[in-house]
Design a protein around this motif. Structure first.
Motif, mmCIF file in Angstrom:
data_model
loop_
_atom_site.group_PDB
_atom_site.id
_atom_site.type_symbol
_atom_site.label_atom_id
_atom_site.label_comp_id
_atom_site.label_asym_id
_atom_site.label_seq_id
_atom_site.Cartn_x
_atom_site.Cartn_y
_atom_site.Cartn_z
ATOM 1 N N MET A 81 0.819 -1.030 0.021
ATOM 2 C CA MET A 81 -0.125 -0.081 0.014
ATOM 3 C C MET A 81 0.994 1.235 0.091
ATOM 4 S SD MET A 81 -2.964 0.616 -0.363
ATOM 5 C CE MET A 81 -4.354 1.719 0.215
ATOM 6 N N LEU A 82 1.823 1.297 0.645
ATOM 7 C CA LEU A 82 2.919 2.260 0.764
ATOM 8 C C LEU A 82 3.448 2.808 -0.408
ATOM 9 C CD1 LEU A 82 4.212 4.410 2.624
ATOM 10 C CD2 LEU A 82 6.081 2.832 3.137
ATOM 11 N N ILE A 83 3.554 1.722 -1.307
ATOM 12 C CA ILE A 83 4.349 1.781 -2.738
ATOM 13 C C ILE A 83 3.434 2.670 -3.750
ATOM 14 C CG2 ILE A 83 4.948 0.639 -4.657
ATOM 15 C CD1 ILE A 83 5.963 -1.555 -2.733
ATOM 16 N N ILE A 84 1.949 2.472 -3.403
ATOM 17 C CA ILE A 84 1.088 3.257 -4.081
ATOM 18 C C ILE A 84 0.802 4.660 -3.531
ATOM 19 C CG2 ILE A 84 -1.243 3.347 -4.887
ATOM 20 C CD1 ILE A 84 -1.272 0.343 -5.031
ATOM 21 N N ASP A 85 0.936 4.775 -2.307
ATOM 22 C CA ASP A 85 0.676 6.097 -1.518
ATOM 23 C C ASP A 85 1.491 7.030 -1.829
ATOM 24 O OD1 ASP A 85 -1.102 7.431 0.155
ATOM 25 O OD2 ASP A 85 0.608 7.188 1.524
ATOM 26 N N ILE A 86 2.697 6.956 -1.858
ATOM 27 C CA ILE A 86 3.802 7.873 -2.167
ATOM 28 C C ILE A 86 3.690 8.490 -3.472
ATOM 29 C CG2 ILE A 86 6.294 8.211 -2.279
ATOM 30 C CD1 ILE A 86 6.505 6.496 0.157
ATOM 31 N N PRO A 87 3.733 7.709 -4.430
ATOM 32 C CA PRO A 87 3.679 8.280 -5.825
ATOM 33 C C PRO A 87 2.335 9.316 -6.160
ATOM 34 C CG PRO A 87 4.324 6.081 -6.210
ATOM 35 C CD PRO A 87 3.821 6.222 -4.485
ATOM 36 N N LEU A 88 1.099 8.504 -5.389
ATOM 37 C CA LEU A 88 -0.070 9.150 -5.590
ATOM 38 C C LEU A 88 -0.199 10.610 -4.998
ATOM 39 C CD1 LEU A 88 -3.320 8.983 -6.438
ATOM 40 C CD2 LEU A 88 -3.610 7.873 -4.336
ATOM 41 N N ARG A 89 0.643 10.534 -3.804
ATOM 42 C CA ARG A 89 0.741 11.847 -3.283
ATOM 43 C C ARG A 89 1.470 12.803 -3.855
ATOM 44 N NH1 ARG A 89 0.735 11.646 3.491
ATOM 45 N NH2 ARG A 89 -0.741 10.030 3.616
ATOM 46 N N PHE A 90 2.549 12.410 -4.476
ATOM 47 C CA PHE A 90 3.479 13.212 -5.285
ATOM 48 C C PHE A 90 2.550 13.891 -6.652
ATOM 49 C CE2 PHE A 90 6.088 13.558 -8.930
ATOM 50 C CZ PHE A 90 7.036 14.423 -8.494
ATOM 51 N N ILE A 91 1.629 12.903 -7.097
ATOM 52 C CA ILE A 91 1.020 13.588 -8.293
ATOM 53 C C ILE A 91 -0.180 14.336 -7.824
ATOM 54 C CG2 ILE A 91 -0.742 12.544 -9.964
ATOM 55 C CD1 ILE A 91 0.788 9.957 -10.058
ATOM 56 N N VAL A 92 -0.731 14.167 -6.617
ATOM 57 C CA VAL A 92 -1.811 15.199 -6.330
ATOM 58 C C VAL A 92 -1.151 16.402 -5.886
ATOM 59 C CG1 VAL A 92 -3.361 15.671 -4.293
ATOM 60 C CG2 VAL A 92 -3.336 13.348 -5.491
ATOM 61 N N ARG A 93 -0.037 16.462 -5.362
ATOM 62 C CA ARG A 93 0.552 17.688 -4.836
ATOM 63 C C ARG A 93 1.127 18.511 -6.034
ATOM 64 N NH1 ARG A 93 0.223 22.008 -2.549
ATOM 65 N NH2 ARG A 93 2.107 23.122 -1.631
ATOM 66 N N SER A 94 1.654 17.730 -7.039
ATOM 67 C CA SER A 94 2.246 18.479 -8.297
ATOM 68 C C SER A 94 0.998 19.138 -9.031
ATOM 69 C CB SER A 94 2.696 17.485 -9.271
ATOM 70 O OG SER A 94 3.956 16.504 -8.401
ATOM 71 N N VAL A 95 -0.115 18.422 -9.108
ATOM 72 C CA VAL A 95 -1.355 18.917 -9.757
ATOM 73 C C VAL A 95 -1.701 20.321 -8.923
ATOM 74 C CG1 VAL A 95 -3.833 18.788 -10.166
ATOM 75 C CG2 VAL A 95 -2.044 16.872 -10.803
ATOM 76 N N GLN A 96 -1.827 20.408 -7.456
ATOM 77 C CA GLN A 96 -2.109 21.372 -6.591
ATOM 78 C C GLN A 96 -1.208 22.515 -6.994
ATOM 79 O OE1 GLN A 96 -1.917 19.469 -2.767
ATOM 80 N NE2 GLN A 96 -3.992 19.510 -2.525
ATOM 81 N N ARG A 97 0.096 22.330 -7.194
ATOM 82 C CA ARG A 97 1.015 23.323 -7.269
ATOM 83 C C ARG A 97 0.744 23.981 -8.735
ATOM 84 N NH1 ARG A 97 5.633 19.732 -5.736
ATOM 85 N NH2 ARG A 97 5.688 19.982 -3.508
ATOM 86 N N LEU A 98 0.515 23.144 -9.499
ATOM 87 C CA LEU A 98 0.142 23.723 -10.957
ATOM 88 C C LEU A 98 -1.092 24.639 -10.935
ATOM 89 C CD1 LEU A 98 0.594 23.811 -14.104
ATOM 90 C CD2 LEU A 98 -0.878 21.634 -14.096
ATOM 91 N N PHE A 99 -2.190 24.181 -10.186
ATOM 92 C CA PHE A 99 -3.270 24.989 -10.030
ATOM 93 C C PHE A 99 -2.888 26.352 -9.456
ATOM 94 C CE2 PHE A 99 -6.355 21.205 -10.537
ATOM 95 C CZ PHE A 99 -6.323 21.494 -11.992
ATOM 96 N N LEU A 100 -2.125 26.446 -8.353
ATOM 97 C CA LEU A 100 -1.948 27.424 -7.367
ATOM 98 C C LEU A 100 -1.025 28.403 -8.434
ATOM 99 C CD1 LEU A 100 -1.171 26.005 -3.952
ATOM 100 C CD2 LEU A 100 -3.129 27.149 -4.779
ATOM 101 N N THR A 101 -0.046 27.936 -9.124
ATOM 102 C CA THR A 101 0.620 28.841 -10.055
ATOM 103 C C THR A 101 -0.239 29.543 -11.261
ATOM 104 O OG1 THR A 101 1.340 27.044 -11.308
ATOM 105 C CG2 THR A 101 2.992 27.706 -9.712
ATOM 106 N N LYS A 102 -1.410 28.850 -11.424
ATOM 107 C CA LYS A 102 -2.136 29.673 -12.365
ATOM 108 C C LYS A 102 -3.314 30.427 -11.637
ATOM 109 C CE LYS A 102 -0.631 27.174 -15.694
ATOM 110 N NZ LYS A 102 0.222 27.808 -17.012
ATOM 111 N N GLY A 103 -3.081 30.485 -10.481
ATOM 112 C CA GLY A 103 -4.104 31.405 -9.732
ATOM 113 C C GLY A 103 -5.711 30.389 -9.314
ATOM 114 N N ILE A 104 -5.417 29.182 -9.324
ATOM 115 C CA ILE A 104 -6.648 28.500 -9.135
ATOM 116 C C ILE A 104 -6.544 27.784 -7.811
ATOM 117 C CG2 ILE A 104 -8.074 26.499 -10.018
ATOM 118 C CD1 ILE A 104 -7.145 27.178 -12.768
ATOM 119 N N GLY A 105 -7.511 27.875 -7.018
ATOM 120 C CA GLY A 105 -7.804 27.231 -5.671
ATOM 121 C C GLY A 105 -6.971 27.962 -4.677
ATOM 122 N N GLY A 106 -6.608 29.349 -4.638
ATOM 123 C CA GLY A 106 -5.976 30.118 -3.715
ATOM 124 C C GLY A 106 -6.925 30.292 -2.422
#
Length: 92
Positions: free
Chosen positions: A1-26
């Motif tokens: 389960m940990l093997i899936i959890d870490i990459p999933l968190r990385f992907i979610v956080r990367s998408v969050q960063r992308l949205f924040l840099t575009k001014g979405i979700g602040g």
């Protein structure tokens, strides 16, 4: 389960960063005051959108040209309560 959890968190956080840099979700944010500290905070918020703050403006006893370059003057501090109630402010 940990093997899936870490990459999933990385992907979610990367998408969050992308949205924040575009001014979405602040998070809607206002500042109280127009002094040097408020100017530094405003500059940091504007310079680093990845922090997740959407600066709406500032409240102060009087309008300050030094703060106006970062955000707009919203009024006297006595008006903060009504502004927060009508504009769904998340951070102050």
């Amino acid at each position: 389960m940990l093997i899936i959890d870490i990459p999933l968190r990385f992907i979610v956080r990367s998408v969050q960063r992308l949205f924040l840099t575009k001014g979405i979700g602040g998070r809607s944010t206002i500042l109280l005051g127009s002094g040097e500290d408020a100017q530094h905070v405003a500059n940091d918020i504007i310079s680093h959108p990845i922090l997740g703050f959407d600066l709406q403006g500032y409240f102060s006893q009087s309008e300050a040209d030094t703060m106006n370059r970062y955000c707009s003057y919203l009024g006297d501090p006595d008006d903060v309560y009504s502004y927060v109630q009508t504009h769904a402010i998340n951070e102050m």
